[in-house]
Write a protein that holds these residues in place. Structure first.
Motif, PDB file in Angstrom:
ATOM      1  N   SER A  87      43.379  28.533  32.770  1.00 30.20           N
ATOM      2  CA  SER A  87      42.166  29.210  33.230  1.00 30.20           C
ATOM      3  C   SER A  87      42.371  30.723  33.255  1.00 30.20           C
ATOM      4  CB  SER A  87      41.798  28.724  34.628  1.00 30.20           C
ATOM      5  OG  SER A  87      42.743  29.190  35.584  1.00 30.20           O
ATOM      6  N   PRO A  88      41.291  31.502  33.062  1.00 31.20           N
ATOM      7  CA  PRO A  88      41.403  32.967  33.111  1.00 31.20           C
ATOM      8  C   PRO A  88      41.959  33.464  34.443  1.00 31.20           C
ATOM      9  CG  PRO A  88      39.309  32.314  32.158  1.00 31.20           C
ATOM     10  CD  PRO A  88      39.938  31.065  32.691  1.00 31.20           C
ATOM     11  N   ALA A  89      41.571  32.808  35.545  1.00 31.58           N
ATOM     12  CA  ALA A  89      42.024  33.252  36.861  1.00 31.58           C
ATOM     13  C   ALA A  89      43.544  33.170  36.969  1.00 31.58           C
ATOM     14  CB  ALA A  89      41.369  32.409  37.954  1.00 31.58           C
ATOM     15  N   TYR A  90      44.152  32.094  36.426  1.00 30.79           N
ATOM     16  CA  TYR A  90      45.608  31.961  36.502  1.00 30.79           C
ATOM     17  C   TYR A  90      46.289  32.921  35.536  1.00 30.79           C
ATOM     18  CZ  TYR A  90      50.291  29.942  36.563  1.00 30.79           C
ATOM     19  OH  TYR A  90      51.647  29.773  36.690  1.00 30.79           O
ATOM     20  N   ARG A  91      45.738  33.052  34.346  1.00 29.79           N
ATOM     21  CA  ARG A  91      46.362  33.942  33.352  1.00 29.79           C
ATOM     22  C   ARG A  91      46.373  35.397  33.823  1.00 29.79           C
ATOM     23  NH1 ARG A  91      47.645  31.528  28.733  1.00 29.79           N
ATOM     24  NH2 ARG A  91      46.701  29.532  28.184  1.00 29.79           N
ATOM     25  N   GLU A  92      45.349  35.762  34.619  1.00 28.04           N
ATOM     26  CA  GLU A  92      45.302  37.138  35.136  1.00 28.04           C
ATOM     27  C   GLU A  92      46.478  37.429  36.063  1.00 28.04           C
ATOM     28  OE1 GLU A  92      41.599  37.732  37.016  1.00 28.04           O
ATOM     29  OE2 GLU A  92      40.443  37.851  35.151  1.00 28.04           O
ATOM     30  N   LEU A  93      47.080  36.394  36.633  1.00 24.16           N
ATOM     31  CA  LEU A  93      48.204  36.589  37.536  1.00 24.16           C
ATOM     32  C   LEU A  93      49.483  36.975  36.789  1.00 24.16           C
ATOM     33  CD1 LEU A  93      47.679  33.538  39.929  1.00 24.16           C
ATOM     34  CD2 LEU A  93      46.979  35.904  40.282  1.00 24.16           C
ATOM     35  N   GLY A  94      49.514  36.719  35.481  1.00 21.48           N
ATOM     36  CA  GLY A  94      50.688  37.068  34.688  1.00 21.48           C
ATOM     37  C   GLY A  94      51.896  36.171  34.956  1.00 21.48           C
ATOM     38  N   LEU A  95      51.672  35.004  35.501  1.00 21.04           N
ATOM     39  CA  LEU A  95      52.759  34.076  35.813  1.00 21.04           C
ATOM     40  C   LEU A  95      53.005  33.127  34.650  1.00 21.04           C
ATOM     41  CD1 LEU A  95      51.762  33.172  39.484  1.00 21.04           C
ATOM     42  CD2 LEU A  95      53.533  34.781  38.725  1.00 21.04           C
ATOM     43  N   VAL A 113      48.839  21.014  42.165  1.00 20.81           N
ATOM     44  CA  VAL A 113      47.439  20.808  41.782  1.00 20.81           C
ATOM     45  C   VAL A 113      46.519  21.195  42.938  1.00 20.81           C
ATOM     46  CG1 VAL A 113      45.715  19.062  41.223  1.00 20.81           C
ATOM     47  CG2 VAL A 113      47.921  19.043  40.059  1.00 20.81           C
ATOM     48  N   GLY A 114      46.899  20.828  44.161  1.00 25.04           N
ATOM     49  CA  GLY A 114      46.098  21.202  45.323  1.00 25.04           C
ATOM     50  C   GLY A 114      45.990  22.709  45.478  1.00 25.04           C
ATOM     51  N   LEU A 115      47.091  23.409  45.183  1.00 26.67           N
ATOM     52  CA  LEU A 115      47.085  24.870  45.261  1.00 26.67           C
ATOM     53  C   LEU A 115      46.112  25.454  44.243  1.00 26.67           C
ATOM     54  CD1 LEU A 115      48.258  27.520  46.349  1.00 26.67           C
ATOM     55  CD2 LEU A 115      50.107  27.298  44.678  1.00 26.67           C
ATOM     56  N   HIS A 116      46.135  24.925  43.025  1.00 24.96           N
ATOM     57  CA  HIS A 116      45.220  25.423  41.991  1.00 24.96           C
ATOM     58  C   HIS A 116      43.768  25.120  42.338  1.00 24.96           C
ATOM     59  CE1 HIS A 116      47.730  27.088  38.773  1.00 24.96           C
ATOM     60  NE2 HIS A 116      48.627  26.169  39.085  1.00 24.96           N
ATOM     61  N   ARG A 117      43.512  23.966  42.942  1.00 23.41           N
ATOM     62  CA  ARG A 117      42.142  23.641  43.355  1.00 23.41           C
ATOM     63  C   ARG A 117      41.630  24.653  44.369  1.00 23.41           C
ATOM     64  NH1 ARG A 117      43.081  17.135  44.284  1.00 23.41           N
ATOM     65  NH2 ARG A 117      43.017  16.504  42.066  1.00 23.41           N
ATOM     66  N   GLU A 118      42.487  25.019  45.306  1.00 25.69           N
ATOM     67  CA  GLU A 118      42.085  25.987  46.324  1.00 25.69           C
ATOM     68  C   GLU A 118      41.884  27.373  45.710  1.00 25.69           C
ATOM     69  OE1 GLU A 118      41.049  27.703  49.990  1.00 25.69           O
ATOM     70  OE2 GLU A 118      41.007  25.661  49.180  1.00 25.69           O
ATOM     71  N   LEU A 119      42.761  27.752  44.766  1.00 31.85           N
ATOM     72  CA  LEU A 119      42.602  29.035  44.082  1.00 31.85           C
ATOM     73  C   LEU A 119      41.279  29.075  43.320  1.00 31.85           C
ATOM     74  CD1 LEU A 119      46.207  29.667  42.680  1.00 31.85           C
ATOM     75  CD2 LEU A 119      45.055  30.963  44.479  1.00 31.85           C
ATOM     76  N   ALA A 123      38.176  31.504  43.963  1.00 29.92           N
ATOM     77  CA  ALA A 123      37.728  32.359  42.861  1.00 29.92           C
ATOM     78  C   ALA A 123      36.232  32.206  42.642  1.00 29.92           C
ATOM     79  CB  ALA A 123      38.483  31.999  41.580  1.00 29.92           C
ATOM     80  N   ARG A 124      35.731  30.962  42.747  1.00 31.50           N
ATOM     81  CA  ARG A 124      34.302  30.735  42.559  1.00 31.50           C
ATOM     82  C   ARG A 124      33.499  31.355  43.683  1.00 31.50           C
ATOM     83  NH1 ARG A 124      32.958  25.899  43.195  1.00 31.50           N
ATOM     84  NH2 ARG A 124      34.928  24.791  43.485  1.00 31.50           N
ATOM     85  N   GLN A 125      34.037  31.358  44.890  1.00 25.01           N
ATOM     86  CA  GLN A 125      33.351  32.013  45.999  1.00 25.01           C
ATOM     87  C   GLN A 125      33.340  33.522  45.802  1.00 25.01           C
ATOM     88  OE1 GLN A 125      35.306  30.705  49.563  1.00 25.01           O
ATOM     89  NE2 GLN A 125      34.069  28.862  49.735  1.00 25.01           N
ATOM     90  N   ALA A 126      34.466  34.052  45.312  1.00 21.80           N
ATOM     91  CA  ALA A 126      34.560  35.497  45.138  1.00 21.80           C
ATOM     92  C   ALA A 126      33.598  35.997  44.076  1.00 21.80           C
ATOM     93  CB  ALA A 126      36.000  35.886  44.761  1.00 21.80           C
TER      94      ALA A 126
END
Length: 477
Positions: A87-95, A113-119, A123-126
């Motif tokens: 996902s773009p949100a994860y790739r933006e982290l550079g990890l 997986v739970g951590l990614h769901r919360e992220l 992100a959708r709220q932001a």
């Protein structure tokens, strides 16, 4: 071809179930083990002929390999993790991407997986920042303009719903609305403890629509609240994925409610007769169907162009001139910001929407012709008072269309040069020379200017407050 990640996991699942190694399966079907590994990891798409050979060797059907569901719970978690890391949100982290190994414990995988769901949820709220909300609203307004604010598919659904309870014309009664809810397995419940941020609450599991008490002022609007809640069920809405999705659902629900309260066939018949007699008036349309002036004006925008051939505009404006709602397909030069949004912008002080506030008697509509850089428009405006203050509802048309409307004989006329600053926003030059830099004023701050959109599944509604409300009513009879 199915999603390559899922396809690869299904090939691996059936290979291991058959007790074969990559080398063994590869040798039997003529594919190098390294290439087979790429297929199982979702990094290479097999030819259909290769897929057929693999399926035959594993003694399964090709359809079993192409099934879009994960073969088991563990594979489902691995697939979800892989997709999340793309996902773009994860790739933006550079990890770096973390690939789950066979030795990774299931609880570790579930935690990731739970951590990614919360992220993803955050992100959708932001995304629902004021700027993004305005852009989303602008896109939706333009989308509706392309359709002349008319949604035939929802009209059909609404027509079927009102016909099922025997309603044909006139005001839709509260009893008919209750019957419509019952046909969906729902009960309308009046409560006085709704979350402060919600106008209504739908609990589909218990089959309840919670709305305010019927005795509150303006209780006729409760029909619309109940119908909007039903719309979410009928139109099969799910939790919105982003703010644009939330706006779409809200639009569809509001449209459905209006189409039930003012069904298409009798509404068009009423309006066509008024057009033939050259006496179209929103206040008559309002009274004929027992709705608010705003609801009637908005419903008119749904039907006027598609059924009467009339282009028009609609405005709801606050007492200080700020746009709260707007629609146009007649070329009215709405005030817009850099995002193209008009909500919150200030309309010209010479437009009918603001001139109507100057009247001492506001019980009837105010009529006015306004000359603008885009042409002359005839407008009918009704003012009202509510929370937090005064507002006006305006329905306008180009001059050529004014012949169909009551009030066209008005002598009220104004000239607007907006968006030219010299029209009504720039101060008088003599006044500016006298007071510029020499006067100070304590501004009345609009607190919403600094407030972010509330977080929650439904923007503006507090999840905790919503769920606590539902929990408090679990034991109700």
């Amino acid at each position: 071809m199915a999603d390559l990640t899922t396809l690869g996991r299904r090939v691996r699942h059936f290979r291991t179930a058959a007790g074969l190694t990559l080398d063994q399966l590869g040798a039997d079907v003529g594919i190098a083990a390294s290439q087979l590994s790429l297929i199982e990891n979702g990094r290479r798409e097999p030819r259909l002929s290769q897929l057929g050979e693999i399926a035959a060797r594993l003694d399964v059907a090709v359809a079993d390999l192409l099934d879009e569901s994960p073969p088991d719970e563990r594979s489902g978690l691995e697939i979800e993790l892989e997709r999340a890391q793309k996902s773009p949100a994860y790739r933006e982290l550079g990890l770096p991407e973390l690939r789950p190994s066979r030795t990774m414990a299931d609880d570790t995988l579930q935690t990731l997986v739970g951590l990614h769901r919360e992220l993803d949820r955050r992100a959708r709220q932001a995304v629902a920042t004021p700027e993004e909300a305005r852009r989303a609203n602008t896109r939706q307004r333009r989308w509706m303009r392309e359709r002349d604010n008319h949604l035939p598919e929802i009209e059909r659904v609404a027509d079927e719903a009102v016909a099922a309870v025997g309603h044909s014309t006139g005001a839709l009664t509260h009893r008919s609305v209750a019957e419509m809810a019952e046909r969906l397995g729902l009960t309308i419940v009046h409560v006085d403890d709704l979350p402060h941020s919600a106008r209504s609450v739908l609990d589909p599991d218990r089959g309840r629509i919670y709305i305010p008490p019927a005795s509150i002022p303006g209780g006729h609007g409760l029909r619309s609240l109940a119908l909007q809640a039903m719309a979410h069920v009928i139109l099969e809405h799910e939790a919105p994925t982003d703010y644009a999705d939330f706006l779409r659902q809200r639009l569809e629900a509001s449209y459905y409610a209006a189409a039930c309260l003012m069904p298409q066939a009798p509404s068009v018949e009423f309006l066509q007769k008024a057009k033939n007699e050259r006496r179209i008036a929103i206040e008559d349309f309002r009274d004929a169907f027992g709705v608010t002036h705003e609801a009637a004006a908005l419903r008119f925008t749904n039907l006027a162009t598609s059924h009467l051939g009339i282009r028009l505009h609609f405005l709801r404006v606050t007492g200080d001139g700020a746009v709260e709602k707007a629609y146009e397909n007649d070329g009215l030069p709405l005030p817009v910001d850099v995002t193209g949004s008009t909500e919150g912008e200030i309309v010209c002080r010479y437009w009918s929407a603001r001139q109507a506030f100057a009247r001492t008697t506001r019980t009837t509509e105010y009529y006015q012709y306004t000359d603008t850089p885009a042409g002359t428009f005839f407008e009918a405006t009704q003012t009202g008072a509510g929370s937090p203050g005064d507002y006006s509802i305006t329905l306008g048309v180009p001059y050529a269309e004014s012949k169909w409307f009551r009030g066209r004989e008005t002598t009220n006329r104004a000239v607007s040069r907006c968006p030219d600053l010299s029209c009504c926003r720039a101060p008088d030059s003599d006044h500016a020379a006298r007071w510029g830099g020499r006067a100070w004023a304590s501004a009345r701050v609009h607190t919403h200017t600094f407030s972010p959109l509330p977080h929650g599944t439904y923007p503006g509604v507090d999840d905790r407050e919503l769920y606590e409300f539902l929990a408090s009513h679990v034991d109700d009879d």
